[in-house]
Design a protein around this motif. Sequence first.
Motif, PDB file in Angstrom:
ATOM      1  N   CYS A  21      30.429 -18.270 -36.535  1.00 41.53           N
ATOM      2  CA  CYS A  21      31.324 -19.044 -35.675  1.00 41.53           C
ATOM      3  C   CYS A  21      31.726 -20.344 -36.370  1.00 41.53           C
ATOM      4  CB  CYS A  21      30.638 -19.338 -34.345  1.00 41.53           C
ATOM      5  SG  CYS A  21      31.397 -20.668 -33.363  1.00 41.53           S
ATOM      6  N   THR A  22      30.746 -21.112 -36.799  1.00 43.77           N
ATOM      7  CA  THR A  22      31.046 -22.404 -37.410  1.00 43.77           C
ATOM      8  C   THR A  22      31.697 -22.231 -38.782  1.00 43.77           C
ATOM      9  OG1 THR A  22      28.713 -22.482 -38.134  1.00 43.77           O
ATOM     10  CG2 THR A  22      29.304 -23.676 -36.128  1.00 43.77           C
ATOM     11  N   HIS A  23      31.381 -21.141 -39.480  1.00 44.50           N
ATOM     12  CA  HIS A  23      32.024 -20.846 -40.752  1.00 44.50           C
ATOM     13  C   HIS A  23      33.520 -20.641 -40.561  1.00 44.50           C
ATOM     14  CE1 HIS A  23      32.818 -19.192 -44.690  1.00 44.50           C
ATOM     15  NE2 HIS A  23      33.110 -17.999 -44.194  1.00 44.50           N
ATOM     16  N   MET A  24      33.907 -19.882 -39.547  1.00 44.13           N
ATOM     17  CA  MET A  24      35.321 -19.659 -39.278  1.00 44.13           C
ATOM     18  C   MET A  24      36.019 -20.977 -38.935  1.00 44.13           C
ATOM     19  SD  MET A  24      35.898 -16.526 -39.871  1.00 44.13           S
ATOM     20  CE  MET A  24      37.563 -16.443 -39.239  1.00 44.13           C
ATOM     21  N   GLY A 171      30.339 -14.091 -33.483  1.00 43.03           N
ATOM     22  CA  GLY A 171      30.781 -15.364 -34.034  1.00 43.03           C
ATOM     23  C   GLY A 171      32.256 -15.623 -33.797  1.00 43.03           C
ATOM     24  N   LEU A 172      33.073 -14.583 -33.934  1.00 50.39           N
ATOM     25  CA  LEU A 172      34.514 -14.742 -33.689  1.00 50.39           C
ATOM     26  C   LEU A 172      34.780 -15.100 -32.230  1.00 50.39           C
ATOM     27  CD1 LEU A 172      36.062 -11.839 -35.780  1.00 50.39           C
ATOM     28  CD2 LEU A 172      36.491 -14.280 -36.081  1.00 50.39           C
ATOM     29  N   ARG A 199      25.202  -9.625 -26.255  1.00 49.60           N
ATOM     30  CA  ARG A 199      25.269  -8.282 -25.678  1.00 49.60           C
ATOM     31  C   ARG A 199      26.515  -8.111 -24.818  1.00 49.60           C
ATOM     32  NH1 ARG A 199      20.682  -8.276 -20.883  1.00 49.60           N
ATOM     33  NH2 ARG A 199      21.847  -6.456 -20.173  1.00 49.60           N
ATOM     34  N   GLU A 200      27.002  -9.200 -24.225  1.00 52.67           N
ATOM     35  CA  GLU A 200      28.231  -9.126 -23.441  1.00 52.67           C
ATOM     36  C   GLU A 200      29.446  -8.959 -24.345  1.00 52.67           C
ATOM     37  OE1 GLU A 200      28.340 -12.437 -20.717  1.00 52.67           O
ATOM     38  OE2 GLU A 200      26.267 -12.078 -20.104  1.00 52.67           O
ATOM     39  N   VAL A 201      29.382  -9.542 -25.551  1.00 55.19           N
ATOM     40  CA  VAL A 201      30.452  -9.302 -26.518  1.00 55.19           C
ATOM     41  C   VAL A 201      30.507  -7.817 -26.857  1.00 55.19           C
ATOM     42  CG1 VAL A 201      31.235  -9.742 -28.876  1.00 55.19           C
ATOM     43  CG2 VAL A 201      30.358 -11.634 -27.478  1.00 55.19           C
ATOM     44  N   ALA A 202      29.339  -7.209 -27.066  1.00 61.22           N
ATOM     45  CA  ALA A 202      29.302  -5.775 -27.363  1.00 61.22           C
ATOM     46  C   ALA A 202      29.909  -4.968 -26.221  1.00 61.22           C
ATOM     47  CB  ALA A 202      27.868  -5.331 -27.629  1.00 61.22           C
ATOM     48  N   SER A 203      29.548  -5.294 -24.994  1.00 58.59           N
ATOM     49  CA  SER A 203      30.074  -4.550 -23.847  1.00 58.59           C
ATOM     50  C   SER A 203      31.581  -4.743 -23.697  1.00 58.59           C
ATOM     51  CB  SER A 203      29.370  -4.992 -22.557  1.00 58.59           C
ATOM     52  OG  SER A 203      28.006  -4.612 -22.575  1.00 58.59           O
ATOM     53  N   SER A 204      32.079  -5.913 -24.109  1.00 55.84           N
ATOM     54  CA  SER A 204      33.516  -6.145 -23.988  1.00 55.84           C
ATOM     55  C   SER A 204      34.316  -5.243 -24.909  1.00 55.84           C
ATOM     56  CB  SER A 204      33.842  -7.611 -24.302  1.00 55.84           C
ATOM     57  OG  SER A 204      33.747  -7.879 -25.700  1.00 55.84           O
TER      58      SER A 204
END
Length: 397
Positions: A21-24, A171-172, A199-204
């Motif tokens: 996240c911070t790298h981006m 991270g994105l 885990r919510e990112v995965a479900s999305s």
Amino acid sequence: MKPLSGIRIADFTVHAAGPFCTHMLSQLGAECIKIESALRPDIFRKPHPVYGRNGPASFDQVASNKLSVRINLKHPEGIALAKRLVAVSDVAAESFRPGVMARLGLSYDALCAVKPDIVLVSVSSSGQTGPDSHFAGYAPLFGAWGGLGYLTGYADGPPVEMRHVMDHSVGLNAAMATMAALLQRRRSGKGTHVDVAAREVASSLIGEALLEAATGGAPRRMGNDDLRMAPHGVFPSRDHDRWLTIAVGTDRQWAALAGLIEQAGRSVDPCFAAAAYRQAHGSELDTLVASWTKQQDATAAAEVLQRAGIPAHVSWTTRDIVEDEHLQARNAIVHVAEPDGRMRAAVGVPMRFSRTSDVGIARGTPRLGEDEDYVFGELLGIGRAERQRLVETQVIF
């Protein structure tokens, strides 16, 4: 000027999801100051054999472009020093288990006391609240717990680990949420606490499967098959481990592919002209298509298929990507200097801006504590005598 020039991040993140996240954000111009200590360095600094070399390759990927300082967060004065850094920052980012920042004395409320409009970004396995918030986790767990693993694999086999870049997707999403929080702060003058659950990112990412389940359906594993297109998959070529991806979505595309197969001397059942028949006899269809692709050079076959209006491409290896002239022309692959002066390839930022050409990686992996003269001296105004005392008392360590 880069889009995020003038934004400063106090980066407490570790491992991969939070640091990506911070790298981006750093590639878009934010000044990102990574906080570690010799007692508790980021675990990814440890050399490990990956990506073809025995070094901190994972760390290199997500730490490039960042500044590095040492702060001992187990020391009360270390916490005070961290707060001083947050006080001159716009964003604080962390990826510990929920509750760790509070126990350290760095809760959102504590950070607001020194910087009222701070944006705190917390990345964790299951979020900051809820009955499962205490769980830790890594990328394979996120994918499995979020439902990606169950949907990955063949119909006659078990769920498998989703070979998806789960940490990077998290991270994105966290970077996007950070941008939204900064925009909200500009409009309202108020900061916020951003809570990102991996885990919510995965479900999305499986929204259509969740909708199917909600309406009484039963989503299933289907390998490379598609609910509508057939043939749809990855097929062998005449060269070992060189694969051709083909996705036929219309009867016209199938007719063109069938013509190529018949030109090679193989008969094609006329019943395959009907999409429903192709879908119902997928295994037989795949065998037929593979009998043709096995005799082809993958690159040449992809070009023939594309000219015939059939979606197809070679399934590229990482070497194909690194050596691709198009990606090199767009600086998608860049070269950065290591602390020892050696150059290495790195993945560039995957977006371009018409008014600036300098987004991306400007420097390589920082040595631990490399930027303390600037951060502690210039930015925080700590004199050399005081810094020496902080080093001797292992506040800076």
